[in-house]
Write a protein that holds these residues in place. Sequence first.
Motif, short mmCIF file in Angstrom:
data_model
loop_
_atom_site.label_atom_id
_atom_site.label_comp_id
_atom_site.label_asym_id
_atom_site.label_seq_id
_atom_site.Cartn_x
_atom_site.Cartn_y
_atom_site.Cartn_z
N UNK A 135 -15.55 13.07 -6.18
CA UNK A 135 -14.83 11.79 -6.21
C UNK A 135 -14.83 11.19 -4.83
N UNK A 136 -14.74 9.86 -4.76
CA UNK A 136 -14.66 9.23 -3.44
C UNK A 136 -13.25 9.42 -2.92
N UNK A 137 -13.11 9.37 -1.62
CA UNK A 137 -11.79 9.51 -1.01
C UNK A 137 -11.36 8.12 -0.54
N UNK A 138 -10.34 7.54 -1.15
CA UNK A 138 -9.93 6.17 -0.81
C UNK A 138 -9.15 6.10 0.49
N UNK A 139 -9.81 6.36 1.59
CA UNK A 139 -9.20 6.35 2.92
C UNK A 139 -8.51 5.04 3.23
N UNK A 140 -9.02 3.96 2.66
CA UNK A 140 -8.48 2.63 2.99
C UNK A 140 -7.07 2.41 2.43
N UNK A 141 -6.60 3.30 1.56
CA UNK A 141 -5.25 3.14 1.03
C UNK A 141 -4.21 3.78 1.93
N UNK A 142 -4.63 4.27 3.08
CA UNK A 142 -3.69 4.90 4.00
C UNK A 142 -3.47 4.02 5.22
N UNK A 143 -2.21 3.69 5.46
CA UNK A 143 -1.85 2.83 6.60
C UNK A 143 -0.70 3.49 7.35
N UNK A 144 -0.28 2.91 8.46
CA UNK A 144 0.77 3.58 9.22
C UNK A 144 2.17 3.25 8.71
N UNK A 145 3.14 3.92 9.29
CA UNK A 145 4.50 3.83 8.77
C UNK A 145 5.12 2.46 8.97
N UNK A 146 4.44 1.63 9.76
CA UNK A 146 4.97 0.30 9.95
C UNK A 146 4.34 -0.69 9.00
N UNK A 147 3.58 -0.17 8.10
CA UNK A 147 2.96 -1.03 7.10
C UNK A 147 1.74 -1.76 7.64
N UNK A 148 1.18 -1.25 8.72
CA UNK A 148 0.03 -1.94 9.29
C UNK A 148 -1.24 -1.10 9.24
N UNK A 149 -2.36 -1.79 9.23
CA UNK A 149 -3.65 -1.13 9.31
C UNK A 149 -3.77 -0.60 10.72
#
Length: 117
Positions: free
Chosen positions: A55-69
Amino acid sequence: MQNIHYQQIWQTVQLIPQGQVACYGQIADLAGLPGRARLVGKALGKVPKKGWRGQSVPWFRVINSQGKISFPSGSEYFAKQKQHLQDEQVVVLGSKIKLKDFQWQPDLAEILFSLEF
DNA sequence: ACCTTGACGGTTC
DNA sequence: GGAACCGCCAAGG
Protein backbone atom coordinates in the motif's frame (compact mmCIF):
# COMPACT_ATOMS: atom_id res chain seq x y z
CA MET A 1 15.41 -4.61 7.67
CA GLN A 2 15.57 -3.89 11.36
CA ASN A 3 14.20 -0.38 11.78
CA ILE A 4 11.09 -1.50 13.55
CA HIS A 5 10.09 2.00 14.54
CA TYR A 6 9.89 3.25 10.99
CA GLN A 7 7.63 0.38 10.10
CA GLN A 8 5.32 1.05 13.01
CA ILE A 9 5.12 4.64 11.92
CA TRP A 10 4.44 3.89 8.27
CA GLN A 11 1.79 1.45 9.26
CA THR A 12 0.06 3.96 11.49
CA VAL A 13 0.15 6.61 8.79
CA GLN A 14 -1.61 4.20 6.49
CA LEU A 15 -4.58 4.29 8.85
CA ILE A 16 -5.28 7.98 8.32
CA PRO A 17 -8.47 8.17 6.32
CA GLN A 18 -8.54 10.02 3.08
CA GLY A 19 -9.65 13.63 3.46
CA GLN A 20 -8.27 13.90 6.99
CA VAL A 21 -4.95 14.80 8.58
CA ALA A 22 -2.98 13.90 11.69
CA CYS A 23 -0.04 15.54 13.42
CA TYR A 24 3.40 14.07 13.94
CA GLY A 25 2.94 13.72 17.68
CA GLN A 26 -0.40 12.07 17.24
CA ILE A 27 1.10 9.46 14.93
CA ALA A 28 3.94 8.88 17.37
CA ASP A 29 1.45 8.26 20.17
CA LEU A 30 -0.70 5.91 18.12
CA ALA A 31 2.37 4.04 16.96
CA GLY A 32 3.30 3.42 20.58
CA LEU A 33 6.15 5.91 20.56
CA PRO A 34 4.94 8.75 22.77
CA GLY A 35 7.04 11.88 22.69
CA ARG A 36 8.87 10.94 19.54
CA ALA A 37 7.29 13.22 17.00
CA ARG A 38 10.66 13.96 15.47
CA LEU A 39 11.18 10.33 14.73
CA VAL A 40 7.96 10.41 12.74
CA GLY A 41 9.38 13.19 10.61
CA LYS A 42 12.49 11.16 9.98
CA ALA A 43 10.52 8.05 9.15
CA LEU A 44 8.35 9.90 6.68
CA GLY A 45 11.44 11.20 4.97
CA LYS A 46 12.28 7.59 4.25
CA VAL A 47 9.00 6.11 3.12
CA PRO A 48 9.60 3.73 0.26
CA LYS A 49 8.33 5.54 -2.77
CA LYS A 50 6.75 2.41 -4.09
CA GLY A 51 4.73 2.01 -0.93
CA TRP A 52 5.00 -0.51 1.85
CA ARG A 53 3.32 -3.85 2.32
CA GLY A 54 1.54 -3.32 -0.92
CA GLN A 55 0.00 0.00 0.00
CA SER A 56 1.13 3.56 -0.51
CA VAL A 57 1.98 5.56 2.58
CA PRO A 58 0.00 8.83 2.60
CA TRP A 59 2.78 10.96 4.09
CA PHE A 60 1.03 14.12 2.93
CA ARG A 61 -1.73 13.63 5.51
CA VAL A 62 0.72 14.36 8.30
CA ILE A 63 1.20 17.96 9.42
CA ASN A 64 2.51 19.62 12.56
CA SER A 65 0.65 20.31 15.76
CA GLN A 66 -0.02 23.86 14.71
CA GLY A 67 -2.01 22.71 11.76
CA LYS A 68 0.65 23.73 9.29
CA ILE A 69 2.56 21.98 6.55
CA SER A 70 6.06 21.54 7.84
CA PHE A 71 7.94 22.18 4.64
CA PRO A 72 9.11 25.68 3.88
CA SER A 73 6.45 27.35 1.79
CA GLY A 74 7.73 27.66 -1.71
CA SER A 75 9.62 24.41 -1.63
CA GLU A 76 8.82 21.65 -4.04
CA TYR A 77 7.50 19.32 -1.38
CA PHE A 78 5.37 22.01 0.17
CA ALA A 79 3.55 22.44 -3.11
CA LYS A 80 3.26 18.71 -3.58
CA GLN A 81 1.76 18.16 -0.16
CA LYS A 82 -0.66 21.02 -0.49
CA GLN A 83 -1.80 19.74 -3.85
CA HIS A 84 -2.38 16.23 -2.59
CA LEU A 85 -4.45 17.52 0.31
CA GLN A 86 -6.53 19.77 -1.82
CA ASP A 87 -7.10 16.92 -4.19
CA GLU A 88 -8.91 15.15 -1.39
CA GLN A 89 -10.95 18.18 -0.36
CA VAL A 90 -8.84 19.28 2.59
CA VAL A 91 -8.91 23.07 2.76
CA VAL A 92 -5.44 24.58 2.95
CA LEU A 93 -5.17 28.33 3.46
CA GLY A 94 -1.61 29.43 2.87
CA SER A 95 0.15 26.69 4.79
CA LYS A 96 -2.60 26.25 7.32
CA ILE A 97 -5.27 23.64 7.82
CA LYS A 98 -8.06 23.83 10.37
CA LEU A 99 -7.36 20.91 12.64
CA LYS A 100 -10.72 21.43 14.16
CA ASP A 101 -12.32 20.44 10.88
CA PHE A 102 -9.90 17.96 9.38
CA GLN A 103 -7.95 16.26 12.13
CA TRP A 104 -8.37 12.51 12.27
CA GLN A 105 -10.08 11.31 15.40
CA PRO A 106 -9.54 7.57 15.56
CA ASP A 107 -12.12 5.65 17.51
CA LEU A 108 -11.25 3.04 20.08
CA ALA A 109 -11.57 0.13 17.68
CA GLU A 110 -9.06 1.63 15.30
CA ILE A 111 -6.59 2.23 18.08
CA LEU A 112 -6.84 -1.32 19.31
CA PHE A 113 -6.45 -2.62 15.81
CA SER A 114 -3.27 -0.65 15.31
CA LEU A 115 -1.82 -2.04 18.51
CA GLU A 116 -2.15 -5.62 17.43
CA PHE A 117 1.09 -5.68 15.50
C1' DA B 1 31.44 5.06 21.61
C1' DC B 2 30.59 10.06 20.48
C1' DC B 3 28.35 13.65 17.59
C1' DT B 4 24.92 15.45 14.52
C1' DT B 5 20.55 15.41 12.36
C1' DG B 6 15.75 15.76 12.12
C1' DA B 7 8.90 16.98 7.51
C1' DC B 8 8.52 17.94 16.10
C1' DG B 9 6.18 19.69 20.49
C1' DG B 10 5.26 22.33 24.69
C1' DT B 11 6.26 26.34 27.36
C1' DT B 12 7.22 30.83 27.89
C1' DC B 13 7.61 35.62 26.95
C1' DG C 1 -0.31 35.25 16.38
C1' DG C 2 5.13 34.33 16.64
C1' DA C 3 9.87 33.59 18.05
C1' DA C 4 13.26 31.68 21.20
C1' DC C 5 14.45 27.82 23.97
C1' DC C 6 14.73 23.35 25.55
C1' DG C 7 13.49 18.42 25.70
C1' DC C 8 13.11 14.37 22.97
C1' DC C 9 15.82 10.03 21.02
C1' DA C 10 16.60 6.63 16.96
C1' DA C 11 19.60 6.49 13.06
C1' DG C 12 23.59 7.14 10.55
C1' DG C 13 28.10 8.80 10.13
